[in-house]
Design a protein around this motif. Structure first.
Motif, PDB file in Angstrom:
ATOM      1  N   TYR A 117       3.828  23.076  -5.005  1.00 18.17           N
ATOM      2  CA  TYR A 117       2.618  22.699  -4.263  1.00 18.17           C
ATOM      3  C   TYR A 117       1.728  23.917  -4.043  1.00 18.17           C
ATOM      4  N   ASN A 118       2.063  25.035  -4.714  1.00 17.63           N
ATOM      5  CA  ASN A 118       1.340  26.287  -4.483  1.00 17.63           C
ATOM      6  C   ASN A 118       1.531  26.787  -3.063  1.00 17.63           C
ATOM      7  N   GLN A 121      -0.793  17.168  -5.968  1.00 11.31           N
ATOM      8  CA  GLN A 121      -1.734  17.972  -6.762  1.00 11.31           C
ATOM      9  C   GLN A 121      -3.003  17.234  -7.191  1.00 11.31           C
ATOM     10  N   PHE A 129       0.452  18.838 -14.134  1.00 12.80           N
ATOM     11  CA  PHE A 129       0.755  18.404 -12.756  1.00 12.80           C
ATOM     12  C   PHE A 129       2.171  18.904 -12.475  1.00 12.80           C
ATOM     13  N   ARG A 130       2.260  20.047 -11.760  1.00 10.93           N
ATOM     14  CA  ARG A 130       3.539  20.771 -11.666  1.00 10.93           C
ATOM     15  C   ARG A 130       4.685  19.905 -11.154  1.00 10.93           C
ATOM     16  N   GLU A 157      -6.775  18.451  -7.807  1.00 12.78           N
ATOM     17  CA  GLU A 157      -6.974  18.867  -9.199  1.00 12.78           C
ATOM     18  C   GLU A 157      -8.043  18.047  -9.924  1.00 12.78           C
TER      19      GLU A 157
END
Ligand code: PLP
Length: 371
Positions: free
Chosen positions: A339-340, A111, A6-7, A115
């Motif tokens: 968050y990409n 995420q 979880f980045r 995910e």
């Protein structure tokens, strides 16, 4: 189920307790235990005599009653307590989805909202806010994403990280679409109650749609993240019962001291939220001035609600900028790449009292390090 890191949470794990100046937290200013206990006469004595056995799996009845009071058409029987919003997201996705199902998620997103669904084997489509238009969501885009396998549409208003909040007509239109297409709305409302103008508050999805699931938590609006108490509110009996049964494999029940304290907080919900909105008001005035002074470097849009926003960095790359800022000035921002997101934005958080002080340091850093 295998889940990738979880980045955002890994980034916080690295910096949250070492960087001295956090300017990207999403929670509001917390409070001391003794201040919370003074909100209810006799609470201190009752807290000290609390028995520390298992609690009711669905949540303490008084807590569920207090959470239900935040809604119009929800009773205590519709509230299922969890260990934070995070457990509720995990459990909801696990009961609502099977491998091969399709989910549409409001993006950029916290995420786990996407995910966990991916981990179950569901196909996930992002329904992106428009960065050129205050991160608005377009229902026309949702139409193009819907498939016969779409089981769930996830929305998050007020939105993390952009602060976007639509009008009530948007939610009613989404609710009508859910009736028409049969998908469940999973509405992450963890920042609900933090509207600067109370008339901007959206109805809870669970109030207007009897299959929708609304997500609430003590962490954000109420600043009590350490209690790890969250809940879902839903009139969807199938989802409620399946989530209750699934919880037997995650936490079984919540922590008794946390449930006791969360109940006191929710019985004083208006007072606590008002105190946090005052802090946010003051911080946003400072942020307006800061971003006006640095308009050449940042594109800023003041949000109507919540405790986070997503300004765009106009020069350089946001990852390098955030790294340099934390290394040289000890100020932590959250790069949007976590968050990409590819719009060179970063998350700023303004629920805590020390934001004006941190902005002074940020200003000093910019004066020293930008030509
Ligand atoms: C949109 C959103 N949903 C859920 C959560 C999880 O909340 P908690 O950490 O209180 O479980 C967060 C936390 O940042 C969030 O921003």
């Amino acid at each position: 189920m295998k889940l990738p890191p979880f980045r955002l949470e890994r980034y916080f794990a690295q910096h949250e307790f070492s960087a001295p100046f956090l300017l990207c937290t999403s929670d509001c200013e917390s409070m001391e235990l003794q201040d919370l206990l003074t909100l209810s006469p006799g609470a201190q004595e009752r807290f000290l005599s609390l028995r520390l056995g298992y609690t009711e799996s669905s949540g303490d009845p008084a807590l569920r009653q207090s959470a239900a009071a935040l809604y119009e058409n929800i009773t205590a029987d519709h509230v299922l307590v969890h260990a934070g919003a995070e457990e509720a997201i995990f459990n909801f996705m696990n009961v609502a989805l099977d491998s091969g199902d399709h989910v549409i998620v409001h993006g950029p997103c916290y995420q786990s909202l996407a995910e966990v669904a991916r981990g179950i084997g569901a196909g996930v489509s992002e329904w992106p806010g428009d960065p050129a238009c205050n991160w608005e969501l377009d229902l026309g885009v949702l139409h193009t994403l819907l498939t016969p396998r779409t089981k769930v549409v996830v929305v998050n208003f007020p939105h993390n990280p952009t602060g976007f909040l639509p009008g009530p007509e948007f939610l009613h239109a989404l609710s009508a679409l859910s009736e028409q297409h049969g998908f469940i709305i999973f509405s992450d409302e963890v920042y609900r109650g933090l509207e600067l103008d109370p008339s901007d508050r959206l109805p809870a999805a669970a109030d207007i749609n009897d299959r929708a699931v609304s997500l609430g938590v003590m962490s954000k609006t109420f600043g009590l993240a350490g209690l790890r108490i969250g809940w879902v509110a839903t009139r969807n009996t199938r989802i409620y019962n399946e989530m209750s049964a699934f919880k037997d494999y995650t936490t079984i029940c919540s922590s008794a001291p946390s449930e006791f304290l969360a109940t006191i907080a929710l019985q004083n919900a208006g007072k606590i939220a008002q105190r946090n909105i005052r802090i946010i008001h003051n911080n946003l005035d400072h942020l307006d001035r800061f971003f006006t002074d640095h308009a050449d470097l940042f594109q800023w849009c003041r949000p109507k609600a919540g405790s986070v926003a997503f300004p765009v960095l106009r020069k350089g790359t946001v990852d390098d900028f955030c790294t340099d800022l934390v290394e040289k000035a000890g100020i932590l921002l959250l790069p949007g790449t976590l968050y990409n997101d590819g719009s060179n934005a970063f998350r700023v958080g303004f629920g805590r009292k020390n934001v004006p002080e941190v902005l002074e340091k940020f200003d000093a850093y910019l004066k020293k390090h930008t030509p």
